[in-house]
Scaffold this active site. Structure first.
Site, PDB file in Angstrom:
ATOM      1  N   GLY A  84      13.071  60.029 -12.766  1.00 29.97           N
ATOM      2  CA  GLY A  84      14.212  59.650 -13.607  1.00 29.97           C
ATOM      3  C   GLY A  84      13.864  58.508 -14.541  1.00 29.97           C
ATOM      4  O   GLY A  84      14.194  57.348 -14.270  1.00 29.97           O
ATOM      5  N   GLU A 100      -0.783  59.381 -14.154  1.00 30.11           N
ATOM      6  CA  GLU A 100      -0.613  60.675 -14.802  1.00 30.11           C
ATOM      7  C   GLU A 100      -1.904  61.172 -15.442  1.00 30.11           C
ATOM      8  O   GLU A 100      -2.061  62.344 -15.711  1.00 30.11           O
ATOM      9  CB  GLU A 100       0.494  60.571 -15.854  1.00 30.11           C
ATOM     10  CG  GLU A 100       1.265  61.846 -16.030  1.00 30.11           C
ATOM     11  CD  GLU A 100       2.597  61.639 -16.728  1.00 30.11           C
ATOM     12  OE1 GLU A 100       2.819  60.565 -17.294  1.00 30.11           O
ATOM     13  OE2 GLU A 100       3.408  62.565 -16.690  1.00 30.11           O
TER      14      GLU A 100
END
Lengths: 309, 392
Positions: free
Chosen positions: B129, B246
């Protein structure tokens, strides 16, 4: 599997970089350009560092190193826009002779008193050799017409690999010249490098260069290891490095504005060397064709059952 | 540099391949070859648990937390064999690649005990989120509010683009916990259970007809006071740390997926004759070279063991793969020709290649747009002067 260079390899490349940065700056290129392109003292300096004998076997007095080390140093030669034909002679001619077992006289190569120039039909001229002189677009390159009788693949692949390695070094240097200029040139009250219209173009060059490098190192290792797929790795490298260099040359001139179009700004030496090397040892069309053939002609197996390290 | 695999590594490859192939031929044969991220969610959650039981779920994690402490080469091999065996993508990618490493790096011992074993076992699926309707590229302008009340965090606001929120168990949320702050200050990183009355999830239909991501609404949503990672006000630091993960080993598995996509395009070009066209041939060669750039770039990036140093290659990775894949989608359509523009039947269900074309429109946008990537490369990588940026 390990994709790192050894400390020794990095130290070697760094020492060459430092040496060239200290002895072969843009003022040297200017002097050579005005005084006939060659200075025996520069060549002797390279020989004294052992670079002319880098790939000569130890039995003949050389350092007996491999194509990976040579590619790293070729990149440094590109970064410095080295005018002397070190790469042509010591990193292309010598390994080709060594591979054929023709090691006689290599001690003279180590000493710097003999240079090797080998013709290939794809390159109908040679650097710093006998024959009718040609004027290159690169003002620091001395070319002569050459008669090639044999189309040797190893020679072509080593030549293309070393061109690619020089191209990534040239690209690095052009990018850093453009970045430095963009930091100091002010317009509209701020450095032009703060504008996205300009920094995004330079970021794209950085992407192209950072990704071309590992492909060049991969090709050097493949050729050194004698992999059957090495020619295709070399074509990948030549194409990626050519694309990076031409994009960076174009962008660096754009960033310099009208100054980039002048003989006065050093950039054009690097840009012209890039242009010359993009065409040498197989142009883009030639290398595209090799990759296409490998992929679509069936030589490179495809499908999920095949790895692609 | 040593680019081959050792005999021990080849043995490891065989171990991976044998296990994956047996699973894909056995109990999980029904999910083999699925490429759509939203297909068969329940079976794929079961698959996550199967991976966890056999300790194949997060092999790069330390052994004490359910991993195998695998080397880079082993992780490369596992990613290759995973793609080769036709195993579908991980529905707990966010948990394994982002939430887990973040908890491992910044969480308390108690939080590690509480979350890591269940993530490793495939029992806790996480979603992310971060983005909000008013906080996209300018992520630091998040407005979702968090306040401490009666020993709990109470959260109000809205997140968007929350991939797979509808099948997830937990969500990590960047919230503004200090009234009156702007930008990266005053943010806190919270982990919240999704199954509660204060959280509502609405799917967003994408241009390919799929609904992988969502709007997630928080109305007095709650989580325990100790569900925050880092301290109050450290949310930005944690979020940036998470984003660094990531660019990790997950890229290697992604590349095998790309390899399969390019190979499928080549097969299609051979089948319909497009492979005879010189322009198509050259574009296929370009795509191959682009893939090699990513492959060797990632291997070099991951070989660099000093991850504290900002590596030029790490900054450039996202834009390279995203731009490459967007072009790959265009190549796929040009290879298929008009046949790629129609589908049999009445449903809006596309084959792999048209779906690749549509889906790859998102690649240059999510996870940092190409424009943001270029700013980062220029400012952090090349050291160019910063843009004026509001009042941060």
């Amino acid at each position: 599997m390990d994709f790192r260079f050894s400390d020794d390899q990095l130290t070697l490349a760094e020492s060459v970089r430092d040496y060239l940065a200290g002895t072969h700056g843009p003022e040297v290129l200017r002097r050579l350009d005005a005084e006939g392109n060659r200075d025996p003292a520069i060549w002797q300096g390279l020989a004294d560092m052992g670079l002319t004998g880098l790939l000569v076997p130890e039995a003949q007095g050389g350092l007996g190193m491999g194509l990976v080390e040579a590619a790293l140093i070729a990149a440094e030669c590109g970064r410095a826009c080295l005018a002397e034909p070190l790469v042509d002679s010591a990193f292309v001619g010598v390994p080709w002779l060594v591979a054929r077992g023709q090691t006689d006289g290599l001690d003279e190569v180590v000493a710097g008193t003999r240079r090797i120039a080998v013709p290939h039909p794809i390159n109908p001229w040679l650097a710093d050799s006998e024959g009718a002189a040609l004027t290159s677009v690169d003002p620091l390159r001395n070319l002569a017409v050459a008669e090639a009788t044999e189309a040797d693949d190893l020679l072509l692949n080593v030549g293309a690999l070393m061109s690619a390695a020089q191209l990534v070094g040239l690209s690095d240097a052009m990018l850093s010249q453009a970045v430095e200029y963009a930091k100091v040139r002010t317009q509209f009250g701020q450095p032009v490098g703060a504008f996205q219209g300009l920094k995004h173009q330079l970021a794209s060059c950085s992407v192209a260069i950072e990704f071309a490098k590992p492909v060049v190192w991969r090709a050097a290792q493949a050729l050194q290891d004698g992999l059957p797929s090495a020619p295709v790795h070399v074509s990948h490298a030549k194409l990626a490095a050519s694309d990076a260099a031409m994009l960076t040359a174009e962008t660096a001139i754009q960033v310099h504005g009208a100054m980039g179009y002048t003989y006065e700004v050093d950039l054009h030496f690097w840009m012209k060397r890039s242009w010359a090397l993009c065409g040498a040892w197989g142009d883009r069309a030639f290398h595209y064709h090799r990759v296409e053939e490998a992929l679509l002609g069936g030589a490179q197996p495809i499908g999920p059952e095949h790895t692609f390290a | 540099m040593k680019l081959g695999f050792s005999p021990e590594e080849e043995l490891f490859r065989k171990e991976c391949a044998d296990w994956l192939n047996a699973e894909m031929a056995g109990e999980f044969r029904d999910i083999r070859g699925i490429t759509k991220l939203t297909a068969s969610p329940e079976r794929r959650k079961e698959w996550e648990q199967r991976l966890g039981e056999a300790r194949w779920g997060c092999i790069g994690w330390p052994e004490s937390w359910g991993g195998r402490n695998a080397t880079l080469a082993q992780q490369v091999i596992f990613a290759e064999e995973y793609a080769r065996a036709g195993v579908p993508g991980r529905v707990n990618h966010i948990g394994i690649e982002l939430a887990g490493p973040t908890i491992l790096a910044f969480g308390t011992e108690e939080q590690k005990q509480r979350f890591l074993p269940d993530i490793a076992a495939g029992k806790t699926i996480f979603c992310q989120g971060f983005s909000e309707p008013g906080a996209g590229s300018d992520l630091a302008s998040v407005r979702t509010k968090g306040r401490l009340e009666g020993g709990e965090w109470v959260v109000n606001g809205q997140k968007i683009w929350t991939s797979l929120a509808h099948i997830s168990d937990w969500i990590f949320v960047v919230t503004r916990t200090e009234e009156g702050t702007k930008g990266p200050k005053g943010l806190t990183f919270l982990m919240m259970p999704i199954d509660q009355p204060g959280i509502e999830i609405r799917g967003i239909t994408q241009i390919n007809g799929d609904a992988e991501f969502n709007e997630t609404f928080f109305t007095d949503a709650r989580c325990a006071a100790d569900s925050m990672i880092g301290a109050v006000g450290e949310g930005w630091k944690i979020a940036m740390g998470l984003l660094a993960f990531e660019r990790g080993v997950s890229t290697l598995g992604q590349q095998m997926g790309f390899r399969n996509e390019l190979d499928e395009i080549i097969a299609a070009a051979r089948a319909n004759g497009a492979a005879q066209d010189p322009l198509i041939r050259q574009r296929i060669a370009r795509a191959e070279i682009g893939l090699r750039l990513m492959r060797y770039g990632a291997l070099r990036m991951l070989s660099n063991t000093d991850h504290s140093k900002i590596d030029g290659a790490a900054l450039t990775y996202k834009i390279q793969w995203a731009t490459w894949r967007r072009s790959l989608g265009e190549l796929a359509m040009d290879v298929l020709g008009q046949a790629g523009e129609v589908t049999d039947g009445s449903t809006y269900e596309w084959g792999t290649l048209p779906n690749l074309f549509l889906y790859s429109r998102a690649d240059t946008i999510y996870g940092g747009t190409n424009q943001i990537q270029r700013n980062l490369i220029a400012e952090r990588g090349l050291g160019m002067p910063r843009e004026p940026r509001g009042d941060i």
